[in-house]
Every structure is written in C-alpha cells, then in structure tokens.
Scaffold this active site. Structure first.
Site, PDB file in Angstrom:
ATOM      1  N   ASN A  94       0.816  -1.226   0.000  1.00 61.52           N
ATOM      2  CA  ASN A  94       0.000   0.000   0.000  1.00 61.52           C
ATOM      3  C   ASN A  94       0.843   1.266   0.000  1.00 61.52           C
ATOM      4  O   ASN A  94       0.420   2.288  -0.547  1.00 61.52           O
ATOM      5  CB  ASN A  94      -0.989  -0.038   1.164  1.00 61.52           C
ATOM      6  CG  ASN A  94      -2.124  -1.036   0.875  1.00 61.52           C
ATOM      7  OD1 ASN A  94      -2.252  -1.535  -0.247  1.00 61.52           O
ATOM      8  ND2 ASN A  94      -2.917  -1.339   1.886  1.00 61.52           N
ATOM      9  N   ASN A 119      -5.173   1.270   4.634  1.00 63.72           N
ATOM     10  CA  ASN A 119      -4.399   0.810   5.796  1.00 63.72           C
ATOM     11  C   ASN A 119      -2.966   0.437   5.425  1.00 63.72           C
ATOM     12  O   ASN A 119      -2.699   0.121   4.261  1.00 63.72           O
ATOM     13  CB  ASN A 119      -5.075  -0.449   6.383  1.00 63.72           C
ATOM     14  CG  ASN A 119      -6.101  -0.110   7.442  1.00 63.72           C
ATOM     15  OD1 ASN A 119      -5.992   0.899   8.118  1.00 63.72           O
ATOM     16  ND2 ASN A 119      -7.108  -0.953   7.569  1.00 63.72           N
ATOM     17  N   HIS A 174      -4.791   3.653  14.354  1.00 61.57           N
ATOM     18  CA  HIS A 174      -5.890   2.757  13.949  1.00 61.57           C
ATOM     19  C   HIS A 174      -5.340   1.333  13.941  1.00 61.57           C
ATOM     20  O   HIS A 174      -4.937   0.804  12.913  1.00 61.57           O
ATOM     21  CB  HIS A 174      -6.395   3.136  12.559  1.00 61.57           C
ATOM     22  CG  HIS A 174      -7.520   2.277  12.086  1.00 61.57           C
ATOM     23  ND1 HIS A 174      -8.672   2.069  12.806  1.00 61.57           N
ATOM     24  CD2 HIS A 174      -7.660   1.538  10.939  1.00 61.57           C
ATOM     25  CE1 HIS A 174      -9.478   1.270  12.150  1.00 61.57           C
ATOM     26  NE2 HIS A 174      -8.878   0.923  11.005  1.00 61.57           N
TER      27      HIS A 174
HETATM   28  O1  TXD Z   1     -10.781   2.485   9.105  1.00 58.74           O
HETATM   29  C1  TXD Z   1     -10.053   2.325   8.107  1.00 58.74           C
HETATM   30  N1  TXD Z   1      -9.265   3.311   7.669  1.00 58.74           N
HETATM   31  C2  TXD Z   1     -10.051   0.973   7.408  1.00 58.74           C
HETATM   32  C3  TXD Z   1      -9.421   1.047   6.032  1.00 58.74           C
HETATM   33  C4  TXD Z   1     -11.348   0.299   7.394  1.00 58.74           C
HETATM   34  C5  TXD Z   1     -11.561  -0.727   6.504  1.00 58.74           C
HETATM   35  C6  TXD Z   1     -10.684  -0.982   5.324  1.00 58.74           C
HETATM   36  N2  TXD Z   1      -9.442  -0.264   5.379  1.00 58.74           N
HETATM   37  C7  TXD Z   1      -8.563  -0.285   4.212  1.00 58.74           C
HETATM   38  O2  TXD Z   1      -9.122   0.424   3.102  1.00 58.74           O
HETATM   39  C8  TXD Z   1      -8.256  -1.649   3.662  1.00 58.74           C
HETATM   40  O3  TXD Z   1      -7.339  -2.330   4.513  1.00 58.74           O
HETATM   41  C9  TXD Z   1      -7.674  -1.286   2.327  1.00 58.74           C
HETATM   42  O4  TXD Z   1      -6.330  -0.883   2.499  1.00 58.74           O
HETATM   43  C10 TXD Z   1      -8.493  -0.063   1.914  1.00 58.74           C
HETATM   44  C11 TXD Z   1      -9.530  -0.346   0.892  1.00 58.74           C
HETATM   45  O5  TXD Z   1     -10.364  -1.354   1.343  1.00 58.74           O
HETATM   46  P1  TXD Z   1     -11.394  -2.054   0.285  1.00 58.74           P
HETATM   47  O6  TXD Z   1     -12.147  -3.077   1.029  1.00 58.74           O
HETATM   48  O7  TXD Z   1     -12.115  -1.004  -0.480  1.00 58.74           O
HETATM   49  O8  TXD Z   1     -10.341  -2.776  -0.684  1.00 58.74           O
HETATM   50  P2  TXD Z   1     -10.647  -3.381  -2.145  1.00 58.74           P
HETATM   51  O9  TXD Z   1     -12.059  -3.803  -2.255  1.00 58.74           O
HETATM   52  O10 TXD Z   1      -9.534  -4.344  -2.416  1.00 58.74           O
HETATM   53  O11 TXD Z   1     -10.463  -2.112  -3.105  1.00 58.74           O
HETATM   54  C12 TXD Z   1      -9.212  -1.522  -3.304  1.00 58.74           C
HETATM   55  C13 TXD Z   1      -9.191  -1.048  -4.750  1.00 58.74           C
HETATM   56  C14 TXD Z   1      -9.147  -2.205  -5.756  1.00 58.74           C
HETATM   57  O12 TXD Z   1     -10.249  -2.125  -6.638  1.00 58.74           O
HETATM   58  C15 TXD Z   1      -7.834  -1.994  -6.495  1.00 58.74           C
HETATM   59  O13 TXD Z   1      -7.892  -2.325  -7.871  1.00 58.74           O
HETATM   60  C16 TXD Z   1      -7.646  -0.509  -6.309  1.00 58.74           C
HETATM   61  O14 TXD Z   1      -8.012  -0.291  -4.975  1.00 58.74           O
HETATM   62  N3  TXD Z   1      -6.286  -0.042  -6.533  1.00 58.74           N
HETATM   63  C17 TXD Z   1      -6.017   1.147  -7.089  1.00 58.74           C
HETATM   64  N4  TXD Z   1      -6.855   2.107  -7.524  1.00 58.74           N
HETATM   65  C18 TXD Z   1      -6.249   3.216  -8.030  1.00 58.74           C
HETATM   66  N5  TXD Z   1      -4.903   3.393  -8.109  1.00 58.74           N
HETATM   67  C19 TXD Z   1      -4.065   2.422  -7.677  1.00 58.74           C
HETATM   68  N6  TXD Z   1      -2.724   2.601  -7.773  1.00 58.74           N
HETATM   69  C20 TXD Z   1      -4.614   1.232  -7.137  1.00 58.74           C
HETATM   70  N7  TXD Z   1      -4.081   0.104  -6.611  1.00 58.74           N
HETATM   71  C21 TXD Z   1      -5.128  -0.654  -6.244  1.00 58.74           C
END
Ligand code: TXD
Length: 315
Positions: A94, A119, A174
């Site tokens: 990340n 995260n 967090h």
């Molecule tokens: O309280 C909090 N802050 C936390 C955060 C609560 C719950 C989830 N937490 C974190 O949010 C979790 O550990 C992940 O690091 C993020 C996103 O969670 P999510 O459930 O939305 O993850 P997904 O469904 O895997 O979506 C991530 C998307 C996915 O579609 C990838 O293709 C995309 O991110 N992705 C990108 N998009 C744009 N640009 C780049 N470089 C990229 N890399 C991956």
C-alpha cells in the site's frame, strides 16, 4: 462545483460512490487501475439515478489525471486484509500505491482536501502527505470515526439504548493499540462511570467492549474471509467530507498531523479535530487521564514504528 474524486473502486469506493450519489453533493470521478472496473461501476450507478430522480455526473476511469481540480479526494486504493493478516502486513504494497497516488495529487489536484482510508491508516496518510506535499490542514486519515462508531454500537447493544444516545471518542493509531476514552464516554449525556456505579454495566463488560472495539476490523474480516469492513468506513469518510464541504465544524476523531500537540511531532495520529472549510481547522488537546496518556503514548509508538518503515521505502 464540489468535484469529488474516489481513488479505488473496490468495496469501500463502491459504497462511497453510492452514498455520495444519493446526496448529490457534486460530480463524482472514480479511478481504479483495474481496466473497466471504475467505468463499469459508474455506468451502472448512473443508470440507477433516473429511478430515484437523482441528477449527478458520475464517471469512472483508469486515468488518474481525471482527479484534476477536485474539491475532495478520498483514497481507498490498496489491498485489504485477509484472515490472519494484520493491518501492518499491508504496508509495503500500500505504500507503493500511496507513492503513485501522492505524485498524482501533487500534479493534478494539489488544492484538494484529501481523506485517506487505506491501511495501515496512520502510516499511509503520513506517506501521502510526504509525497503529495499537501498542507497538513488539508489531509487527514479516516479511522477514529469508524472505531468510535463500533464502540458506540457495541455499548448501545449492551445497554439496550439507541446508538444515537451513546457518545464516545477513540484516539490513537488505527490498530490494536487504539484508545477508546472511557472518560469521554456518555449515554444520554450521563458519564458511563455513573452507569457502572449504578451497576447498569459491569466494569469488566465495559473492558470487553473496549477490546471488541480494538478488534472490530478483525472480527469483520474473520467473518467475511475475503474482504474487510466497507459500509462503516465509507459512511465515516463521508462524515469528514461533509464537514469540510459544508463547513460544519464538527469535532471528529481523525488521524491528523501533529506538530507538538499531545507531545507528538511529525506523525499522523487519531485525535479530536474540528473539520470545516479550511480543512483540519483545529486540533483539540484533551486532558487525558494517566491511564489514557499511557495508552495513547503506546499507540503513538506503534504508529512511529510503521512510519519508520515508510521512511525507508521513500525513494
Ligand atoms: O478504518 C479504516 N481506515 C479501514 C481502512 C477500514 C476498513 C478498510 N481499510 C482499508 O481500506 C483496507 O485495509 C484497504 O487498504 C483499503 C480499501 O479497502 P477495500 O475493502 O475497499 O479494498 P478493495 O475492495 O480491495 O479495493 C481496493 C481497490 C481495488 O479495486 C484496487 O484495484 C484498487 O483499490 N487499486 C487502485 N486504484 C487506483 N490506483 C491504484 N494505484 C490502485 N491500486 C489498487
């Protein structure tokens, strides 16, 4: 116009887009690296608008330059935890994503209010600021609102009282060291300690609720196996966005850049802040009990360890 850019069209990004489209706050641009993902979700979401007589522009793309001149950018891009993983296990992957996105924000949308969700949260928002150069008052991490909501929900269930009547504040990083502040926990305005005195709830039960809150994310991951929480994180990020765009000046627990407050310098840590049209307008310094001070310091040290790893990853 209040252009809102959502970087990440995964679980949280999808709920964010749906939630925001219903509020018709401003045009929504969603970006994801997976070909067709953001475009497909935004096309589908746009087709839901006529059904509810909503009219808002929603566009999906893989082109990060589409975030240009956003009022608010919410970043959920990154990998989420799987069972058995800690938030810290996500750091290398990340961080590299934050590196890419931070450079894009610097180039295409340097004046936005940036809300990071990815995260390990406090380290990722620190990395984003380092790389994007965004002013500290214009970038924050979403975590404390979610953690406080979890605590409020668990306590409301235990006391059989509406969640609307339960208030609390969860500070610190967090992670497993987060600090639910019992001194700031009240039910209908009555300090929770009064409920303990009147035996409405045992101290041991309250401590169990604190621990369940600390593990709130892990509990959801263990149930869902292939994903982490997404409804409550999305709603929490929207509360920050609205406080900024509508200049609501809400006091919210958010990961904010500390420059000496709470004795911390140069880190993002969950503290009470006021969010208004100037972003993080004020960091509120609480008089913490000795116990809370110790727990907060332990949490800061956990964040510091993660940021040290990010400093090594900074090119
Ligand atoms: O309280 C909090 N802050 C936390 C955060 C609560 C719950 C989830 N937490 C974190 O949010 C979790 O550990 C992940 O690091 C993020 C996103 O969670 P999510 O459930 O939305 O993850 P997904 O469904 O895997 O979506 C991530 C998307 C996915 O579609 C990838 O293709 C995309 O991110 N992705 C990108 N998009 C744009 N640009 C780049 N470089 C990229 N890399 C991956």
């Amino acid at each position: 116009m209040n252009k809102i850019s959502l970087i990440g069209a995964g679980n949280i990004g999808t709920v964010l887009a749906y939630n925001l489209s219903r509020k018709q706050i401003g045009p929504i641009t969603m970006v994801d690296v997976v070909e067709g993902l953001a475009k497909g979700k935004c096309l589908d979401l746009s087709q839901s608008l006529p059904i509810e007589n909503l009219n808002i522009k929603i566009e999906g793309t893989t082109d990060i330059s589409a975030i240009n001149d956003s009022a608010v950018i919410i970043i959920t891009a990154g990998i989420a935890r799987k069972p058995g993983m800690s938030r810290d296990d996500l750091i290398e992957t990340n961080f590299s994503i934050m590196n890419e996105i931070g450079k894009a924000i610097k180039k295409f949308s340097p004046s936005s209010f940036v809300i990071c969700v990815t995260n390990p949260l406090d380290a990722m928002v620190w990395s984003l600021r380092e790389i994007s150069g965004i002013q500290p008052n214009m970038i924050s991490g979403m975590a404390g609102i979610l953690d406080s909501a979890r605590f409020r929900f668990f306590l409301s269930q235990e006391l059989n009282i509406s969640v609307e009547s339960v208030q609390t504040m969860v500070l610190g990083g967090h992670g497993d060291t987060m600090v639910p502040l019992l001194d700031l926990t009240s039910v209908g305005g009555i300090p929770i300690k009064k409920f303990i005195e009147k035996s409405n709830i045992k101290k041991e039960k309250l401590e169990q609720i604190v621990e369940r809150t600390r593990n709130g994310g892990g509990e959801v991951v263990s149930l869902m196996k292939n994903s982490s929480a997404f409804y409550s994180p999305a709603c929490s990020a929207v509360e920050m966005l609205e406080s900024y765009l509508y200049d609501q000046k809400k006091i919210l627990p958010c990961s904010a850049f500390l420059n000496g407050e709470y004795g911390v310098k140069g880190l993002f840590v969950g503290v009470p802040v006021i969010i208004g049209k100037k972003g993080i307008e004020k960091i509120i310094e609480l008089d913490l009990s000795n116990q809370s001070k110790k727990e907060f310091q332990k949490s800061v040290e956990a964040v510091e360890q993660l940021v040290k790893k990010c400093k090594k990853l900074l090119v």
